[in-house]
Design a protein around this motif. Sequence first.
Motif, short mmCIF file in Angstrom:
data_model
loop_
_atom_site.label_atom_id
_atom_site.label_comp_id
_atom_site.label_asym_id
_atom_site.label_seq_id
_atom_site.Cartn_x
_atom_site.Cartn_y
_atom_site.Cartn_z
N PRO A 149 -30.15 -1.48 -1.01
CA PRO A 149 -29.59 -2.05 -2.22
C PRO A 149 -29.90 -1.37 -3.45
CG PRO A 149 -29.40 -3.82 -0.85
CD PRO A 149 -30.40 -2.98 0.02
N ALA A 150 -31.40 -1.45 -3.47
CA ALA A 150 -31.99 -0.95 -4.57
C ALA A 150 -31.97 0.78 -4.87
CB ALA A 150 -33.44 -1.45 -4.73
N TYR A 151 -31.91 1.10 -3.54
CA TYR A 151 -31.94 2.67 -3.56
C TYR A 151 -30.63 3.22 -4.09
CZ TYR A 151 -31.48 7.32 -1.49
OH TYR A 151 -31.17 8.91 -1.44
N VAL A 152 -29.62 2.58 -3.43
CA VAL A 152 -28.04 2.81 -3.82
C VAL A 152 -27.84 2.74 -5.34
CG1 VAL A 152 -26.95 2.90 -1.57
CG2 VAL A 152 -27.05 0.87 -3.22
N VAL A 205 -29.68 5.54 -7.16
CA VAL A 205 -29.06 6.82 -7.17
C VAL A 205 -27.76 6.94 -8.04
CG1 VAL A 205 -27.56 8.30 -5.68
CG2 VAL A 205 -29.64 7.38 -4.76
N ALA A 206 -26.94 5.57 -8.31
CA ALA A 206 -26.01 5.55 -9.35
C ALA A 206 -26.39 5.69 -10.56
CB ALA A 206 -25.33 4.29 -9.12
N ALA A 207 -27.68 5.08 -10.88
CA ALA A 207 -27.92 5.30 -12.23
C ALA A 207 -28.49 6.74 -12.48
CB ALA A 207 -29.29 4.09 -12.42
N ALA A 208 -29.03 7.41 -11.60
CA ALA A 208 -29.56 8.57 -11.84
C ALA A 208 -28.51 9.64 -12.29
CB ALA A 208 -30.29 9.31 -10.70
N PHE A 209 -27.36 9.38 -11.64
CA PHE A 209 -26.14 10.04 -11.82
C PHE A 209 -25.04 9.59 -12.78
CE2 PHE A 209 -27.45 11.88 -7.72
CZ PHE A 209 -27.21 13.19 -7.98
N GLN A 210 -25.59 8.44 -13.58
CA GLN A 210 -24.97 7.62 -14.54
C GLN A 210 -23.45 7.40 -14.16
OE1 GLN A 210 -25.04 10.39 -18.22
NE2 GLN A 210 -27.06 9.55 -18.31
N VAL A 213 -32.27 15.77 -4.09
CA VAL A 213 -32.11 14.32 -4.30
C VAL A 213 -33.00 13.89 -3.12
CG1 VAL A 213 -30.59 12.23 -3.87
CG2 VAL A 213 -29.64 14.34 -5.08
N ASN A 214 -33.78 12.72 -3.79
CA ASN A 214 -34.85 12.19 -2.68
C ASN A 214 -34.10 11.37 -1.70
OD1 ASN A 214 -36.88 10.80 -1.58
ND2 ASN A 214 -37.45 9.62 -3.52
N PRO A 215 -33.92 11.73 -0.44
CA PRO A 215 -33.37 10.98 0.61
C PRO A 215 -33.81 9.53 0.82
CG PRO A 215 -34.72 12.37 1.63
CD PRO A 215 -34.78 12.71 0.19
N HIS A 216 -33.04 8.51 1.32
CA HIS A 216 -33.39 7.19 1.68
C HIS A 216 -34.77 7.42 2.70
CE1 HIS A 216 -33.22 3.47 3.95
NE2 HIS A 216 -32.35 3.13 3.17
N PRO A 217 -35.81 6.45 2.69
CA PRO A 217 -36.97 6.55 3.09
C PRO A 217 -36.99 6.43 4.67
CG PRO A 217 -37.03 4.81 1.33
CD PRO A 217 -35.53 5.35 1.33
N ALA A 218 -35.97 5.98 5.18
CA ALA A 218 -35.80 5.88 6.67
C ALA A 218 -35.73 7.30 7.22
CB ALA A 218 -34.47 5.17 7.12
N TYR A 219 -35.09 8.32 6.64
CA TYR A 219 -35.22 9.85 6.96
C TYR A 219 -36.72 10.33 6.87
CZ TYR A 219 -30.06 9.96 6.51
OH TYR A 219 -28.90 9.50 6.61
N ARG A 220 -37.57 9.67 6.24
CA ARG A 220 -38.79 10.37 6.05
C ARG A 220 -39.59 9.60 7.09
NH1 ARG A 220 -38.66 8.52 0.22
NH2 ARG A 220 -40.79 7.67 0.45
#
Length: 339
Positions: free
Chosen positions: A73-76, A79-84, A234-241
């Motif tokens: 939830p915090a990640y999405v 992302v929304a805030a970064a793209f306004q 774009v920094n991907p979701h940490p699960a991919y890392r």
Amino acid sequence: MDKLVFEWPPPSLSIQLNSYDRIIIAFSGGKDSLACLLYLLWLGIETTRIELWHHDVDGHEGGTLQMDWPCTPAYVDAVAAAFQLPIYHSWKVGGFEREMLRDEQPTAPIRFEEPLPDGSIIVTQVGGNSNKVSTRLKFPQVSANLLTRWCSSYLKIQVADAALRHQPRFRHRRTLVITGERAEESTNRANYIAFAPHRADLRSGRIPRHIDHWRPVLNWSEGQIWGIIAHYRVNPHPAYRLGWGRVSCMHCIFGSDNQWASAAQIAPDQIQIIDDYESRLGYTIHRKLTVKERIQKGRLYPMDANDIRAALSPRWDEPIFLDNWSLPHGAFGEACGPT
């Protein structure tokens, strides 16, 4: 990095993107829904017409079982805030756990965030008043049938439909809903239609509501998906890392043995809750094996401590745009997606 593809086809001429008042992206935080957003930006769509919708599968009412990644939830939101862009959350009351434990009860109501003309956001509740009762008391199972794989239908699809049908702002308007399914994921998804009226469409009704559904990346390769994410850094979701090839729930029913073993390493308390529910309900999360049997068959991903912290944190404190972008460990790995 040589697997990345930096070629993204224009949409079909029949899809007139500028004809829509609002474009909604079902945004899970995974690579495919992220690519859908970036594709719209690459096409030059005004951000004032785009909004993100995220379905919180665990609900907002607490509980003991957490199926989703704590950071999602915090990640999405980040992302929304970064793209306004605006982002609206929706959920079934009680989430996954309450629906799984339903015993001669109606299904729970749905709640969704709804913007008002003055810019404020309210939470609207619909449903939950049915006299129809039934019993579930089992985990969803791996299947193309959404009645069997009820987590997708009850916690995502029906939630989105309810939010579309019960918001006056979509009346007398043209709305486009975008989702990120890809044909590469399964033979079933390869048969999906790329563009069609949405289930919530009511364009011929007395109070019309024109809603179309578009799957823009349906025929994209994974190389194209990661290519556009790399292009925008774009920094991907940490699960991919951490090594996951697909971001759905942390404890997804489609997870591989390796993913279950890795999840058990970083969140053993939640695995124990799943194990306890398997014993209590008499049904396993896998058709033939218990969750602990699957864990014993798996091998751990080589997970970094900082990535584990990011994935398990309910707060997001990383940048969304990276100067030194690199392909995450899970890219082109075990996807373990829907059938």
